[in-house]
Every structure is written in structure tokens, then in C-alpha cells.
Design an enzyme around this catalytic site. Structure first.
Site, PDB file in Angstrom:
ATOM      1  N   LYS A   1     -45.976  81.741  94.039  1.00 52.83           N
ATOM      2  CA  LYS A   1     -46.137  80.946  92.800  1.00 52.83           C
ATOM      3  C   LYS A   1     -47.580  81.179  92.207  1.00 52.83           C
ATOM      4  O   LYS A   1     -48.202  80.289  91.523  1.00 52.83           O
ATOM      5  CB  LYS A   1     -45.995  79.499  93.241  1.00 52.83           C
TER       6      LYS A   1
ATOM      7  N   HIS B   1     -45.678  89.452  99.425  1.00 56.56           N
ATOM      8  CA  HIS B   1     -46.226  87.842  99.564  1.00 56.56           C
ATOM      9  C   HIS B   1     -47.240  88.118 100.919  1.00 56.56           C
ATOM     10  O   HIS B   1     -47.759  86.923 101.450  1.00 56.56           O
ATOM     11  CB  HIS B   1     -45.683  86.691  99.573  1.00 56.56           C
TER      12      HIS B   1
ATOM     13  N   SER C   1     -46.810  73.895  92.026  1.00 57.54           N
ATOM     14  CA  SER C   1     -45.734  74.867  91.629  1.00 57.54           C
ATOM     15  C   SER C   1     -44.843  75.140  92.979  1.00 57.54           C
ATOM     16  O   SER C   1     -43.433  75.147  92.878  1.00 57.54           O
ATOM     17  CB  SER C   1     -46.122  76.234  91.061  1.00 57.54           C
TER      18      SER C   1
END
Length: 297
Positions: free
Chosen positions: A54, A116, A146
């Protein structure tokens, strides 16, 4: 403030979660590639966009792909974003084409790849081969706001989270969310970029001056593009346009859009005054002497 974010003995756990080298992960992350990173067949011309979730990953990837193709949108318009750009550590029985190891083998070089993973879990051969790595980061208050909404939107990935934001913030501050501690993740990659001439981008700069950031990406990727082409790329990758695109803002997984607001400062709609003060105290301690700072609105 040290105990402000203390978790109770029982806390929300993503179904099928596991911890690897102290990082909290979801079942969609391939454990075999963490244990045996040599399973990845890395090429020296691979290009990686790495981030904490995010933080502007999708936006950065779309910019990079258009830049690599010199502004030609043909490939970008050919297929769903998540099929075009392999998510290396992802595994899915339901959507096998999204499995990173398989998807990596099905695209031509130079390959644009997403991850990630924090740096200490990242395939070491990527770093050894000197692959280009673009790291994108976002101020942690907007990141957690988020991520909280993402947890609620995608129960098949992250479980059916029904808790409020205050409890989720405690999870975040204790590294009990998927991909673990934001501070460790961000500072680990920032240190690598500084020492190895990678490219570190901030989401807030992308919002403020997408043209300048696009030019930085082009220069880093050795793509000599005219101002007119850069302007076209920026327009194609505007948040409003990406949000309207069925190839990027997919709704097929859970029936909810992947892209939400993309705003800077949305955290103010979530944090209480006490939470903000406690967060700032932790932030200032964890980030001191790092040389890294963020804009909050």
C-alpha cells in the site's frame, strides 16, 4: 507511550499465516522460495519494484513498464496488470497464472518484477547480480490507513478482519501484519539503495510531481525519452485514469476495487489525537539518524 500500542494476549491472525525470520507472512507467500531462494532464476537485466504494501507499488510499476516500452501502451493495454508483472513471492491455487515462479518464466527480458519482501528475505542473487531495484515508500500513517482498508476488502488473502482501526494500528505497530514491521522494512531497503545506487522513491513526491519522478525512473532505467513522451506516460498513469482501468483496478478477486483513494493525508480520518501523539513518539525514535523523512499531508 511505550505501552500505548501493547497488544492483548489474543490478537487477530491471518488464516494460514506463518513467521519466517521474524517476519509475519500470509499463506500466499511461497515458503519454499524463502527457504530456497535459488529457485528463482534471476537474470542480470531483471528490474524490480519493491515496497511495503500500500505504498504506490501499482502506480510505480505502470510508470516503469510504459517507460521501458518508450511510452508505447500496446503491452500495457494487452492484459491485466497482475498478469503482465509477476509478483515473485506470490502463490495461488485459484489463479495459477499469478504464481510468481511460473509467471516469471512466461515474460520476455528485460523483465519487470514486483516484491514486498524485506531485504533480508529477498533473493540474494538479485543483489549479487546487480539488478536494478526501484524502492517506493509512503509515509507510514497513510500506509497503515490504506492497509487497514485492504485487510477489510480482501478476506480471501488476509482473512475476514472485522476489528476497528485502533486495534489494527496496534497490529501494525507490533509487526503483526503481513510483511511485518514497517520500520525494519523501510530502513533496510533505504540503506541498501543509498549504498548501492538504487532508486528510492516517495509516494508523496509522486503525487506532488509525477513528471519529475517519471523522469527519474527513466534516467535510472537508461531510457532516453522526450518531454512529450514523459507527459503522455504521466497522463496514462494518473490515479484517476488507473482507477477507471479494468486492467489495473481489478474487482474480480473480491468484488471491490484494488485502488481506493491514493490520497496524501488520509490518515487524519483514522488516527485519534492520542494515537497520533503515540505514533509520533515511536516514529521519531525509530527513524532518528536515518536521514529519511516523509511528508504527512
Amino acid at each position: 507511550m511505550a505501552d500505548y500500542f501493547k497488544l492483548n494476549a489474543e490478537y487477530y491472525k491471518v488464516p494460514g499465516h506463518f513467521t519466517f525470520k521474524d517476519v509475519y507472512l500470509a499463506q500466499y507467500v511461497r515458503k519454499d522460495t524463502l527457504e530456497r531462494p535459488e529457485l528463482y532464476e534471476i537474470k542480470s537485466d531483471d528490474i524490480f519494484v519493491v515496497s511495503y504494501p500500500k505504498s504506490g507499488t501499482t502506480w510505480t510499476l505502470e510508470l516503469a513498464q510504459l517507460i521501458m516500452n518508450k511510452g508505447d501502451p500496446t503491452y500495457s493495454l494487452s492484459e491485466n496488470h497482475f498478469y503482465r508483472i509477476p509478483f515473485i513471492e506470490f502463490h495461488s491455487e485459484t489463479y495459477p497464472r499469478l504464481t510468481g515462479l511460473t509467471a516469471m518464466q512466461n515474460i520476455e527480458s528485460p523483465r519487470l518484477l514486483k516484491s514486498h519482501l524485506p531485504i533480508h528475505l529477498f533473493p540474494p542473487q538479485v543483489l549479487q547480480k546487480g539488478c536494478k531495484i526501484i524502492v517506493v515508500s509512503r509515509n507510514p500513517k497513510d500506509t497503515v490507513a490504506s492497509y487497514y482498508n485492504f485487510y477489510q476488502a480482501y478476506p480471501s488473502l488476509l482473512g475476514d478482519y472485522k476489528g476497528d482501526f485502533s486495534n489494527y494500528l496496534k497490529l501494525f505497530m507490533n509487526g503483526k501484519v503481513v510483511y511485518g514491521d514497517w520500520f525494519d522494512h523501510t530502513l533496510g531497503w533505504y540503506e541498501y539503495v543509498v549504498e548501492n545506487n538504487g532508486l528510492f522513491l516517495k509516494y508523496e513526491d509522486m503525487k506532488k510531481s509525477p513528471r519529475d519522478v517519471s523522469r527519474k525512473i527513466a534516467e535510472y532505467l537508461n531510457c532516453d525519452l522526450s518531454d512529450e513522451v514523459i507527459d503522455e506516460i504521466v497522463e496514462r498513469c494518473s490515479f484517476a485514469r488507473m482507477k477507471m482501468s479494468g486492467l489495473i483496478n481489478i474487482q474480480e478477486v473480491e468484488g471491490r476495487p484494488f485502488l481506493r483513494k491514493g490520497a496524501v493525508g488520509d490518515w487524519k480520518n483514522y488516527f485519534t489525537l492520542a494515537e497520533n501523539e503515540a505514533f509520533d513518539e515511536v516514529y521519531n525514535e525509530r527513524m532518528k539518524d536515518s536521514g529519511l523523512s516523509f511528508e504527512w499531508e
